[in-house]
Design a protein around this motif. Structure first.
Motif, PDB file in Angstrom:
ATOM      1  N   THR A  70       0.840  -1.208   0.000  1.00  0.00           N
ATOM      2  CA  THR A  70       0.000   0.000   0.000  1.00  0.00           C
ATOM      3  C   THR A  70       0.869   1.249   0.000  1.00  0.00           C
ATOM      4  N   GLY A  71       1.926   1.243   0.782  1.00  0.00           N
ATOM      5  CA  GLY A  71       2.846   2.390   0.829  1.00  0.00           C
ATOM      6  C   GLY A  71       3.640   2.376   2.110  1.00  0.00           C
ATOM      7  N   ASN A  72       4.967   2.338   1.995  1.00  0.00           N
ATOM      8  CA  ASN A  72       5.796   2.330   3.196  1.00  0.00           C
ATOM      9  C   ASN A  72       5.600   3.600   4.018  1.00  0.00           C
ATOM     10  N   ASP A  73       5.257   4.713   3.355  1.00  0.00           N
ATOM     11  CA  ASP A  73       5.043   5.956   4.089  1.00  0.00           C
ATOM     12  C   ASP A  73       3.892   5.828   5.082  1.00  0.00           C
ATOM     13  N   LEU A  74       2.843   5.119   4.688  1.00  0.00           N
ATOM     14  CA  LEU A  74       1.699   4.889   5.574  1.00  0.00           C
ATOM     15  C   LEU A  74       2.105   4.052   6.779  1.00  0.00           C
ATOM     16  N   PHE A  75       2.809   2.954   6.536  1.00  0.00           N
ATOM     17  CA  PHE A  75       3.179   2.050   7.619  1.00  0.00           C
ATOM     18  C   PHE A  75       4.261   2.645   8.526  1.00  0.00           C
ATOM     19  N   GLU A  76       5.129   3.462   7.970  1.00  0.00           N
ATOM     20  CA  GLU A  76       6.146   4.115   8.802  1.00  0.00           C
ATOM     21  C   GLU A  76       5.501   5.054   9.817  1.00  0.00           C
ATOM     22  N   VAL A  77       4.413   5.696   9.409  1.00  0.00           N
ATOM     23  CA  VAL A  77       3.686   6.592  10.313  1.00  0.00           C
ATOM     24  C   VAL A  77       2.858   5.806  11.324  1.00  0.00           C
ATOM     25  N   MET A  78       2.245   4.729  10.878  1.00  0.00           N
ATOM     26  CA  MET A  78       1.293   3.985  11.705  1.00  0.00           C
ATOM     27  C   MET A  78       1.970   3.126  12.771  1.00  0.00           C
ATOM     28  N   LEU A  79       3.080   2.513  12.430  1.00  0.00           N
ATOM     29  CA  LEU A  79       3.682   1.503  13.293  1.00  0.00           C
ATOM     30  C   LEU A  79       4.707   2.104  14.250  1.00  0.00           C
ATOM     31  N   ASP A  80       5.282   1.240  15.094  1.00  0.00           N
ATOM     32  CA  ASP A  80       6.334   1.654  16.013  1.00  0.00           C
ATOM     33  C   ASP A  80       7.619   1.927  15.242  1.00  0.00           C
ATOM     34  N   LYS A  81       8.660   2.341  15.942  1.00  0.00           N
ATOM     35  CA  LYS A  81       9.908   2.716  15.275  1.00  0.00           C
ATOM     36  C   LYS A  81      10.565   1.543  14.557  1.00  0.00           C
ATOM     37  N   ARG A  82      10.285   0.319  14.994  1.00  0.00           N
ATOM     38  CA  ARG A  82      10.854  -0.867  14.343  1.00  0.00           C
ATOM     39  C   ARG A  82       9.975  -1.382  13.208  1.00  0.00           C
ATOM     40  N   MET A  83       8.783  -0.773  13.022  1.00  0.00           N
ATOM     41  CA  MET A  83       7.816  -1.181  12.005  1.00  0.00           C
ATOM     42  C   MET A  83       7.388  -2.644  12.194  1.00  0.00           C
TER      43      MET A  83
ATOM     44  N   ALA B   8      -3.614   2.083  19.125  1.00  0.00           N
ATOM     45  CA  ALA B   8      -2.377   2.862  19.005  1.00  0.00           C
ATOM     46  C   ALA B   8      -2.048   3.127  17.543  1.00  0.00           C
ATOM     47  N   TRP B   9      -2.252   2.125  16.680  1.00  0.00           N
ATOM     48  CA  TRP B   9      -2.012   2.328  15.247  1.00  0.00           C
ATOM     49  C   TRP B   9      -2.951   3.384  14.682  1.00  0.00           C
ATOM     50  N   TYR B  10      -4.229   3.312  15.073  1.00  0.00           N
ATOM     51  CA  TYR B  10      -5.175   4.307  14.577  1.00  0.00           C
ATOM     52  C   TYR B  10      -4.802   5.701  15.071  1.00  0.00           C
ATOM     53  N   ASP B  11      -4.402   5.814  16.317  1.00  0.00           N
ATOM     54  CA  ASP B  11      -4.026   7.112  16.865  1.00  0.00           C
ATOM     55  C   ASP B  11      -2.850   7.701  16.092  1.00  0.00           C
ATOM     56  N   ASN B  12      -1.900   6.856  15.700  1.00  0.00           N
ATOM     57  CA  ASN B  12      -0.772   7.339  14.901  1.00  0.00           C
ATOM     58  C   ASN B  12      -1.226   7.858  13.542  1.00  0.00           C
ATOM     59  N   ILE B  13      -2.165   7.152  12.916  1.00  0.00           N
ATOM     60  CA  ILE B  13      -2.706   7.604  11.630  1.00  0.00           C
ATOM     61  C   ILE B  13      -3.422   8.942  11.807  1.00  0.00           C
ATOM     62  N   TRP B  14      -4.265   9.027  12.825  1.00  0.00           N
ATOM     63  CA  TRP B  14      -5.044  10.231  13.073  1.00  0.00           C
ATOM     64  C   TRP B  14      -4.129  11.432  13.355  1.00  0.00           C
ATOM     65  N   GLN B  15      -3.120  11.222  14.189  1.00  0.00           N
ATOM     66  CA  GLN B  15      -2.227  12.319  14.563  1.00  0.00           C
ATOM     67  C   GLN B  15      -1.373  12.806  13.388  1.00  0.00           C
ATOM     68  N   ASN B  16      -1.174  11.947  12.402  1.00  0.00           N
ATOM     69  CA  ASN B  16      -0.292  12.285  11.282  1.00  0.00           C
ATOM     70  C   ASN B  16      -1.022  12.392   9.945  1.00  0.00           C
ATOM     71  N   TRP B  17      -2.340  12.517  10.000  1.00  0.00           N
ATOM     72  CA  TRP B  17      -3.109  12.524   8.756  1.00  0.00           C
ATOM     73  C   TRP B  17      -2.742  13.702   7.858  1.00  0.00           C
ATOM     74  N   ASP B  18      -2.384  14.840   8.437  1.00  0.00           N
ATOM     75  CA  ASP B  18      -2.044  16.011   7.621  1.00  0.00           C
ATOM     76  C   ASP B  18      -0.893  15.722   6.662  1.00  0.00           C
ATOM     77  N   GLN B  19       0.078  14.918   7.083  1.00  0.00           N
ATOM     78  CA  GLN B  19       1.197  14.598   6.193  1.00  0.00           C
ATOM     79  C   GLN B  19       0.861  13.468   5.230  1.00  0.00           C
ATOM     80  N   LEU B  20      -0.183  12.705   5.508  1.00  0.00           N
ATOM     81  CA  LEU B  20      -0.555  11.588   4.636  1.00  0.00           C
ATOM     82  C   LEU B  20      -1.599  11.963   3.591  1.00  0.00           C
ATOM     83  N   LYS B  21      -2.402  13.003   3.872  1.00  0.00           N
ATOM     84  CA  LYS B  21      -3.561  13.262   3.017  1.00  0.00           C
ATOM     85  C   LYS B  21      -3.197  13.768   1.628  1.00  0.00           C
ATOM     86  N   ALA B  22      -1.941  14.160   1.421  1.00  0.00           N
ATOM     87  CA  ALA B  22      -1.520  14.528   0.072  1.00  0.00           C
ATOM     88  C   ALA B  22      -1.434  13.298  -0.828  1.00  0.00           C
ATOM     89  N   THR B  23      -1.269  12.126  -0.202  1.00  0.00           N
ATOM     90  CA  THR B  23      -1.140  10.869  -0.957  1.00  0.00           C
ATOM     91  C   THR B  23      -2.411  10.022  -0.887  1.00  0.00           C
TER      92      THR B  23
END
Length: 373
Positions: free
Chosen positions: A111-124, A312-327
């Motif tokens: 789907t996109g590494n950018d999405l998973f990098e934002v959603m997951l922990d630092k180790r992905m 926790a994954w959803y919270d990461n998506i929600w908190q970082n949606w501004d940087q993801l919504k361009a894609t």
């Protein structure tokens, strides 16, 4: 017809303690009456699609699904012909052949590494975390990785096979913290490329290959969150591969979502939009296919930890949606939100489980033990 659909759905929701246009966080607000016909005619598929297309909203989707599942509401909606046909085909056909497995994996994990990098922990780490004595997602995922290494009784110099290695979180952790060599396999091109980059300089070999293509011998085998994509028609070949590749004194850790009842076909919405042709195993099915091959040494259920992980994954998506919504557009965001929070509700309702199972080939002499933290 519209009136009938509305009355039926309202009655089912009411039985689950949910009110249309009510004031509780688990109540739903219906914006388009087409929602009722979609749910009545297509069940869970219609429910998910109508949410994606903004026909209804809910303040707390996870609570909504917990109530729906505890009330068994979905089973009160008559399954249409298409759904029955899907189930029949799943029983007749192998949807997880090597060629199909690559398509299935690519549909989600590329789907996109950018999405998973934002959603997951630092180790992905894209599997359930272990939250005991942890307050952050990073700490909880390190807990899980360390727990997995301890259960495998890893020692420096061992060679470990990581089936479905994802972005290399286990491989990197095990190599750094336990001094082992790791061969990781995945069928996702995006995962393989990033895993190689993240594990650079370590004794880690990441391969883009199907598990059926592996023939070497390993001191230990781990599979974290991959078995859900195998399919029951391939359980025998999967277990025989693990048996063939595991040394006689080795251990195999199988980490998988589990179900309370067996189904050959997953939820229709999840199948179409998130995990094509996935299938959740049961205790009976796992037992059937390890019989004659492995001794079950240890079985742990920490499904409630997956509820917290998904939130926790959803919270990461929600908190970082501004940087993801361009894609990713708003429909994708609603689809992903629905995926994460509906699954959280399923684990909270105890309809879904998370198992870690330790298997040996011949039984551990004197009995199996692993070092507690």
């Amino acid at each position: 017809m519209v009136r009938h659909a509305k009355d039926t759905i309202n009655r089912l929701l009411s039985a689950a303690g949910i009110t249309v246009n009510g004031h509780q966080p688990w109540d739903i607000r219906v914006h388009d009456d087409a929602f009722y016909g979609a749910v009545l005619s297509k069940g869970s598929l219609g429910l998910g699609e109508s949410y994606m297309y903004q026909q209804w909203d809910c303040e707390r989707l996870d609570d909504f699904f917990t109530r729906i599942l505890l009330a068994d509401a979905d089973n009160h909606i008559k399954k249409n012909f298409r759904f029955k046909a899907d189930i029949l085909l799943a029983r007749l056909l192998n949807y997880q052949t090597p060629s199909r497995a690559y398509r299935n994996g690519s549909a989600h994990y590329d789907t996109g590494n950018d999405l998973f990098e934002v959603m997951l922990d630092k180790r992905m780490t894209y599997t359930c975390a272990f939250w005991e004595n942890a307050n952050t997602l990073d700490a909880a995922q390190e807990n899980k990785l360390d727990l997995s290494c301890r259960k495998l009784q890893l020692r420096p110099g061992m060679h470990v096979l990581d089936i479905g290695c994802g972005w290399g979180s286990f491989a990197k952790f095990a190599a750094e913290e336990y001094g082992v060599k790791v061969t990781g396999i995945t069928i996702s091109k995006e995962q393989a490329e990033l895993a190689r980059e993240r594990c650079k300089g370590l004794p880690v070999d990441i391969r883009l290959t199907d598990y059926r293509m592996v023939h070497e011998s390993f001191d230990a085998i781990v599979s974290l969150g991959m078995f859900e994509h195998v399919g029951y028609k391939n359980y025998d070949s999967y277990m025989r591969m693990a048996h063939r590749c595991l040394k006689d004194d080795g251990l195999f850790l199988l980490h998988t979502i589990g179900g309370n009842t067996a189904h050959t076909f997953t939820d229709r919405w999840l199948n179409k939009y998130i995990f094509p042709n996935a299938m959740i195993p049961t205790i009976r099915l796992i037992g059937q296919f390890i019989e004659g091959l492995f001794v079950m040494e240890h079985w742990q259920n920490f499904s409630v930890d997956y509820d917290r992980t998904l939130l926790a994954w959803y919270d990461n998506i929600w908190q970082n949606w501004d940087q993801l919504k361009a894609t990713y557009d708003q429909t994708f965001f609603r689809m992903w939100k629905y995926y994460l929070l509906s699954c959280a509700g399923s684990f909270r309702a105890r309809k879904s489980q998370l198992w870690q199972i330790v298997l040996s080939k011949n039984g551990v002499p004197g009995g199996y033990r692993f070092k507690e933290a």
